[in-house]
Design an enzyme around this catalytic site. Structure first.
Site, PDB file in Angstrom:
ATOM      1  N   LYS A 119       0.860  -1.193   0.000  1.00  0.00           N
ATOM      2  CA  LYS A 119       0.000   0.000   0.000  1.00  0.00           C
ATOM      3  C   LYS A 119       0.885   1.226   0.000  1.00  0.00           C
ATOM      4  O   LYS A 119       1.998   1.196   0.513  1.00  0.00           O
ATOM      5  CB  LYS A 119      -0.857   0.025   1.276  1.00  0.00           C
ATOM      6  CG  LYS A 119      -2.091   0.880   1.136  1.00  0.00           C
ATOM      7  CD  LYS A 119      -3.160   0.110   0.394  1.00  0.00           C
ATOM      8  CE  LYS A 119      -4.486   0.800   0.374  1.00  0.00           C
ATOM      9  NZ  LYS A 119      -5.561  -0.171   0.092  1.00  0.00           N
TER      10      LYS A 119
HETATM   11  N1  GLU Z   1      -7.289   0.015  -3.117  1.00  0.00           N
HETATM   12  C1  GLU Z   1      -8.053  -1.160  -3.346  1.00  0.00           C
HETATM   13  C2  GLU Z   1      -8.119  -2.014  -2.101  1.00  0.00           C
HETATM   14  O1  GLU Z   1      -7.954  -1.539  -1.011  1.00  0.00           O
HETATM   15  C3  GLU Z   1      -7.609  -1.916  -4.589  1.00  0.00           C
HETATM   16  C4  GLU Z   1      -6.231  -2.449  -4.574  1.00  0.00           C
HETATM   17  C5  GLU Z   1      -5.788  -3.065  -5.900  1.00  0.00           C
HETATM   18  O2  GLU Z   1      -6.602  -3.211  -6.792  1.00  0.00           O
HETATM   19  O3  GLU Z   1      -4.610  -3.370  -5.998  1.00  0.00           O
HETATM   20  O4  GLU Z   1      -8.406  -3.177  -2.153  1.00  0.00           O
END
Ligand code: GLU
Length: 429
Positions: A119
């Protein structure tokens, strides 16, 4: 006889109920204890693999340089490249990004997508920044991370306050430095640049699929099911409109400014149209205004918090009246609240399953980019449905077999899968 799960839950001491990394670790520890996880694996899986902090100079429109702080945490690579979004917000912190990265690891494992977890975040207020400033911020952040991201290393995606345009800038910056186009470096791109059909709606659609399953399990019918959605962005807004289409009765919805409530059901397309034009739900004519906190405590069958962390806490959990809690957001419920909800008999669809539709279609996007062959929206939605329904049923079965609540079951399933990979690969120590 005492309920062993209730005893497990009571072990939570509420040290810092609202620190997302502690909240994640609390659940991780409980699941690891119940799994009897090997201490070496426990030590490795409990911490992130890598935490990157960057300082990002940006030329602002005034001509001055401002330096922003950004992070990328890569929690785990055992099952594949790190995967997860990037958020832009004034209150982003390293602990938050660490928690979100770990949640991505567990989420990808729950839906059996061959990725690890990562993240990113930048401390900034995107509403106060121009398009040009955001572009320069995004490109310089990407440049700082060049050695760490890539289709086989770590694949970012949108999250709070980032979207298709942000992904296009990252893809372009990475490609310029690679001297060729690398569209699989990010997911959630515009379809024209190698994005996937259905990606934009995927988190909301995945949420709908899991709610459909929970509603069926509780022997309810969509047309008789009232739903309250907190948030009206990519997850809440799209989720609410898909549920409305399917015949659910959306009785409440909110955005940052507050919520609206109508016991007979809201006209969701009209609400979203109003939000789109006025940029706020405030003043929506055909419903009662309610505060964001109050909205969560209203009577409904399904409550879907789709905004941010720490919305259902020790303070309000006993006032929650839903039958099903469908966590569209990451970490909307604190560990202290888990215990209260469990005792109330609320059926929780935990975040690492409920909002996994987004990363599932991100995986499909990455696959399509690498094949250079793209699927129709129907194909994507069909595969998404299969993945979500299968994972829901696995989770429900696991929780019943092992007599644990659904959140603990989700962590146990996920940790077991990641541990299995780690053990097979061996720890390079
Ligand atoms: N931000 C989204 C989540 O928290 C998507 C992450 C992604 O598709 O890599 O799942």
């Amino acid at each position: 006889m005492a309920n062993p799960m209730a005893d497990e839950m009571r072990r939570f001491k509420g040290n810092d109920d609202k620190n997302p990394f502690e909240a994640m670790s609390e659940r991780f520890d409980r699941a690891a204890r119940l799994l009897g996880l090997d201490p070496d694996l426990y030590a490795v899986l409990r911490v992130p693999s890598r935490e990157i902090k960057v300082y990002i100079p940006v030329k602002m429109d005034t001509g001055h340089i401002e330096v922003f702080e950004g992070y990328r945490v890569q929690h785990n690579f055992a099952r594949g490249p790190a995967k997860g979004g990037i958020r832009y917000a004034p209150d982003v912190s390293l602990d938050e990004v660490k928690a979100l990265a770990a949640w991505m690891t567990w989420k990808c494992a729950v839906v059996n997508v061959p990725f690890g977890g990562g993240k990113g975040g930048i401390v900034c207020d995107p509403r106060q920044m121009s398009e040009g400033e955001l572009e320069r911020l995004t490109r310089r952040y990407t440049a700082e991370l060049l050695d760490f991201i890539g289709p086989n290393k770590d694949v970012p995606a949108p999250d709070m306050n980032t979207g298709e345009q942000t992904m296009a800038w990252i893809m372009d910056t990475f490609s310029m430095h690679s001297r060729h186009t690398v569209n699989a470096v990010v997911t959630g791109k515009p379809v024209a640049l190698g994005g996937s059909e259905g990606r934009r709606e995927a988190t909301g659609r995945g949420l709908l699929f899991t709610i459909d399953e929970a509603v069926r399990a509780l022997k309810l019918k969509p047309s008789e099911t009232s739903v309250i959605v907190q948030g009206s962005g990519n997850v809440g807004g799209i989720g609410a409109s898909l549920m409305h289409e399917k015949g659910y009765k959306i009785v409440g919805i909110s955005d940052i400014s507050g919520g609206i409530y109508s016991p007979n059901g809201l006209d969701v397309p009209a609400v979203l149209e109003f939000l789109h034009t006025t940029r706020s739900l405030e003043g929506y004519p055909n419903a009662e205004p309610v505060g964001n906190a109050e909205l969560l405590e209203l009577e409904c069958d399904v409550l879907a918090p789709c905004a941010t962390e720490n919305q259902i806490t020790l303070e309000n959990a006993n006032k929650i009246k839903c039958k099903i809690l469908a966590e569209g957001a990451n970490g909307p419920t604190t560990p202290g609240a888990d215990e209260i909800l469990y005792e109330k008999g609320v059926f929780v669809i935990p975040d690492i399953l409920a909002n996994a539709g987004g990363v599932t279609v991100s995986y499909f996007e990455w696959v399509q980019d690498r094949m250079g062959y793209f699927w129709s929206e129907n194909e994507v939605n069909k595969r998404l449905r299969e993945a979500m329904v299968a994972s829901f049923n696995e989770l429900k079965g696991f929780s019943e077999r092992h007599k644990v609540d659904t959140r603990t079951a989700a962590y146990m399933m996920a940790i077991d899968r990641v541990a299995y990979h780690t053990k097979m690969r061996g720890i390079y120590a």
